[in-house]
Design a protein around this motif. Structure first.
Motif, mmCIF file in Angstrom:
data_model
loop_
_atom_site.group_PDB
_atom_site.id
_atom_site.type_symbol
_atom_site.label_atom_id
_atom_site.label_comp_id
_atom_site.label_asym_id
_atom_site.label_seq_id
_atom_site.Cartn_x
_atom_site.Cartn_y
_atom_site.Cartn_z
ATOM 1 N N ILE A 1 -2.115 5.675 -1.556
ATOM 2 C CA ILE A 1 -1.624 7.021 -1.862
ATOM 3 C C ILE A 1 -0.287 6.950 -2.582
ATOM 4 C CG2 ILE A 1 -0.786 9.184 -0.846
ATOM 5 C CD1 ILE A 1 -3.017 8.981 1.197
ATOM 6 N N VAL A 2 0.688 6.250 -2.010
ATOM 7 C CA VAL A 2 1.918 5.984 -2.750
ATOM 8 C C VAL A 2 1.749 4.663 -3.502
ATOM 9 C CG1 VAL A 2 3.270 7.258 -1.052
ATOM 10 C CG2 VAL A 2 3.089 4.768 -0.852
ATOM 11 N N GLU B 1 8.313 -4.507 5.899
ATOM 12 C CA GLU B 1 7.233 -5.133 6.657
ATOM 13 C C GLU B 1 5.900 -4.593 6.171
ATOM 14 O OE1 GLU B 1 5.810 -6.110 11.251
ATOM 15 O OE2 GLU B 1 7.478 -4.719 10.910
ATOM 16 N N ILE B 2 4.972 -5.495 5.872
ATOM 17 C CA ILE B 2 3.627 -5.122 5.429
ATOM 18 C C ILE B 2 2.681 -5.282 6.616
ATOM 19 C CG2 ILE B 2 1.775 -5.572 3.788
ATOM 20 C CD1 ILE B 2 4.390 -4.649 2.488
ATOM 21 N N PHE B 3 1.883 -4.233 6.880
ATOM 22 C CA PHE B 3 0.973 -4.237 8.019
ATOM 23 C C PHE B 3 -0.457 -4.522 7.537
ATOM 24 C CE2 PHE B 3 4.611 -1.990 9.630
ATOM 25 C CZ PHE B 3 4.670 -2.385 10.969
ATOM 26 N N PRO B 4 -1.003 -5.680 7.870
ATOM 27 C CA PRO B 4 -2.359 -6.035 7.415
ATOM 28 C C PRO B 4 -3.389 -5.021 7.892
ATOM 29 C CG PRO B 4 -1.245 -7.939 8.381
ATOM 30 C CD PRO B 4 -0.396 -6.733 8.694
ATOM 31 N N GLY B 5 -4.302 -4.662 6.983
ATOM 32 C CA GLY B 5 -5.408 -3.774 7.331
ATOM 33 C C GLY B 5 -5.044 -2.317 7.466
ATOM 34 N N ALA B 6 -3.755 -1.973 7.363
ATOM 35 C CA ALA B 6 -3.320 -0.593 7.582
ATOM 36 C C ALA B 6 -3.359 0.207 6.291
ATOM 37 C CB ALA B 6 -1.916 -0.572 8.165
ATOM 38 N N GLN B 7 -3.605 1.509 6.456
ATOM 39 C CA GLN B 7 -3.598 2.417 5.317
ATOM 40 C C GLN B 7 -2.276 3.190 5.279
ATOM 41 O OE1 GLN B 7 -7.546 3.477 3.627
ATOM 42 N NE2 GLN B 7 -8.049 3.878 5.778
ATOM 43 N N HIS B 8 -2.317 4.475 4.992
ATOM 44 C CA HIS B 8 -1.105 5.233 4.659
ATOM 45 C C HIS B 8 -0.301 5.655 5.882
ATOM 46 C CE1 HIS B 8 1.459 7.701 2.182
ATOM 47 N NE2 HIS B 8 1.081 8.814 2.766
ATOM 48 N N GLU B 9 -0.973 6.063 6.937
ATOM 49 C CA GLU B 9 -0.310 6.723 8.072
ATOM 50 C C GLU B 9 0.077 5.704 9.143
ATOM 51 O OE1 GLU B 9 0.344 9.967 8.415
ATOM 52 O OE2 GLU B 9 -1.096 11.115 7.226
ATOM 53 N N LEU B 10 1.188 5.022 8.992
ATOM 54 C CA LEU B 10 1.545 3.973 9.930
ATOM 55 C C LEU B 10 1.787 4.508 11.338
ATOM 56 C CD1 LEU B 10 3.913 1.721 7.787
ATOM 57 C CD2 LEU B 10 1.431 1.581 8.084
ATOM 58 N N ALA C 1 6.243 0.220 -6.304
ATOM 59 C CA ALA C 1 7.520 0.938 -6.320
ATOM 60 C C ALA C 1 8.256 0.750 -4.997
ATOM 61 C CB ALA C 1 7.278 2.420 -6.593
ATOM 62 N N VAL C 2 7.517 0.725 -3.889
ATOM 63 C CA VAL C 2 8.147 0.496 -2.588
ATOM 64 C C VAL C 2 8.731 -0.911 -2.525
ATOM 65 C CG1 VAL C 2 7.758 0.399 -0.089
ATOM 66 C CG2 VAL C 2 6.606 2.155 -1.468
ATOM 67 N N ARG C 3 7.975 -1.879 -2.984
ATOM 68 C CA ARG C 3 8.464 -3.269 -2.981
ATOM 69 C C ARG C 3 9.703 -3.417 -3.880
ATOM 70 N NH1 ARG C 3 4.543 -7.017 -1.037
ATOM 71 N NH2 ARG C 3 2.505 -6.052 -0.628
ATOM 72 N N ALA C 4 9.688 -2.758 -5.021
ATOM 73 C CA ALA C 4 10.820 -2.867 -5.941
ATOM 74 C C ALA C 4 12.077 -2.253 -5.339
ATOM 75 C CB ALA C 4 10.472 -2.191 -7.274
ATOM 76 N N GLN C 5 11.942 -1.098 -4.724
ATOM 77 C CA GLN C 5 13.110 -0.460 -4.098
ATOM 78 C C GLN C 5 13.631 -1.316 -2.950
ATOM 79 O OE1 GLN C 5 15.930 1.451 -4.100
ATOM 80 N NE2 GLN C 5 14.701 3.251 -4.648
ATOM 81 N N ALA C 6 12.730 -1.853 -2.147
ATOM 82 C CA ALA C 6 13.149 -2.693 -1.026
ATOM 83 C C ALA C 6 13.857 -3.953 -1.521
ATOM 84 C CB ALA C 6 11.940 -3.072 -0.174
ATOM 85 N N ALA C 7 13.393 -4.520 -2.632
ATOM 86 C CA ALA C 7 13.963 -5.763 -3.143
ATOM 87 C C ALA C 7 15.403 -5.587 -3.605
ATOM 88 C CB ALA C 7 13.098 -6.289 -4.288
ATOM 89 N N GLY D 1 7.044 6.087 -5.502
ATOM 90 C CA GLY D 1 6.191 6.075 -6.675
ATOM 91 C C GLY D 1 4.863 6.672 -6.240
ATOM 92 N N ILE D 2 4.240 7.469 -7.102
ATOM 93 C CA ILE D 2 2.971 8.121 -6.765
ATOM 94 C C ILE D 2 1.828 7.262 -7.277
ATOM 95 C CG2 ILE D 2 1.551 10.173 -7.140
ATOM 96 C CD1 ILE D 2 4.107 11.796 -7.359
ATOM 97 N N GLY D 3 0.857 7.014 -6.422
ATOM 98 C CA GLY D 3 -0.302 6.230 -6.833
ATOM 99 C C GLY D 3 -1.090 6.960 -7.906
#
Length: 326
Positions: free
Chosen positions: A274-275, A293-302, A279-285, A167-169
């Motif tokens: 950015i994304v 996995e959600i990374f606290p404090g992280a932005q787009h470029e993991l 939509a990511v959570r819905a697809q994962a569910a 999904g596009i932000g």
């Protein structure tokens, strides 16, 4: 590689800017030609010579605006773990063919065209007899391309996604009308204009580090500036309205289809802007074999975030690849 590769001709070498990539030793790049004759660039970094027998090959699908050299440090990690890394410049970016007179504008006619780039990469992998099993690692736009790939016939045992573009932000007022507006703009007279809020400026050169949406790591930000400064041909700027319309419609279609049946790992920054995180959570569910996995404090470029995020994401991706059947 040229179209004559299918007749057994030698591979066609392409430039690989190792001085800015900082990838593993022994990297090679090749020109490939997709079925529609668009020239793209691919690169292979081998597994580290000191490792035991190669553990397999990881195909790396980059995001929009990205290029091969950006993933040199990621390839170092994969190589040290015993994996070859095969990646590419998608059509319209990096050193691949660009479709518009304005080479800095990100544009694609149809998102399905990226699948012809994937098919060319398969041909190269077969020609090089790359070690199996094959895993898939993708980021952002590459995650949308990867999901579409996995929904058809494919050679991958597993896949890891970094901030996938499912999904596009978009600003909240636009979300309800995004799909009808995308259909209206698609192939219209306006479709080759820059999307609103974007232009010919390159993000990392125009945006101060303090306000950027990509990474909290100043060393990575400096590397990105260094790379496009050293090789200006890698620069890509804002997307066309056609690219945005295609992206919206592709994400909407992917969301209606059953998830593919294979184990996957999905990483997402808690500060993603950015994304579309929902939509990511819905697809994962709805993906039974997926782990999010959600990374606290992280932005787009993991893969280019602060050390703990980068290490954590790649540790999890490598654990997934280690579990591939052999």
């Amino acid at each position: 590689m040229s179209e004559s590769l299918l007749r057994g001709a030698p591979l066609e070498p392409a430039p690989l800017h190792e001085e800015i990539a900082r990838g593993p030793a022994g990297g090679r790049a090749f020109w490939l030609y997709a079925e529609d004759h668009v020239r793209i660039r691919a690169a292979l970094w081998p597994a580290a010579p000191g490792a035991a027998a190669p553990r397999g090959t990881v195909f790396l699908f980059p995001g929009r605006t990205e290029y091969i050299e950006k993933y040199g440090p990621t390839a170092v990690r994969l190589s040290a773990a015993g994996y070859a890394c095969l990646t590419l410049d998608w059509r319209g970016q990096g050193l691949a063919d660009r479709p518009l007179d304005d080479p800095f504008k990100g544009h694609v006619g149809r998102f399905s065209e990226f699948q012809t780039d994937v098919a060319a990469l398969y041909r190269l992998a077969e020609a090089l007899d790359l070690p199996r099993p094959w895993g898939l690692l993708s980021h952002s736009m590459g995650g949308a391309i990867a999901l579409r790939t996995l929904m058809g016939a494919h050679p991958f045992a597993t896949a890891a996604f970094s901030a996938p573009m499912w999904g596009i932000g978009l600003p909240r007022p636009l979300r309800a009308v995004a799909r009808p507006l995308a259909r209206l703009l698609h192939d219209s007279a306006l479709s080759r204009l820059y999307a609103p809020g974007t232009g010919p400026e390159t993000y990392v050169l125009a945006q101060p580090f303090a306000d950027n949406l990509l990474t909290t790591d100043p060393a990575v930000w400096a590397m990105l500036i260094e790379q496009v400064g050293a090789v200006p041909g890698l620069i890509l700027s804002g997307p066309s309205l056609q690219w945005v319309a295609e992206g919206i419609l592709e994400c909407a279609d992917l969301a209606t289809r059953p998830p593919p049946r294979l184990p996957v790992y999905i990483g997402l920054g808690a500060e993603e802007r950015i994304v579309e995180p929902a939509a990511v959570r819905a697809q994962a569910a709805r993906w039974r074999e997926a782990r999010l996995e959600i990374f606290p404090g992280a932005q787009h470029e993991l893969m280019m975030e602060g050390g703990a995020t980068r290490t954590g994401f790649l540790d999890a991706a490598l654990a997934l690849f280690e579990a591939m059947p052999r």
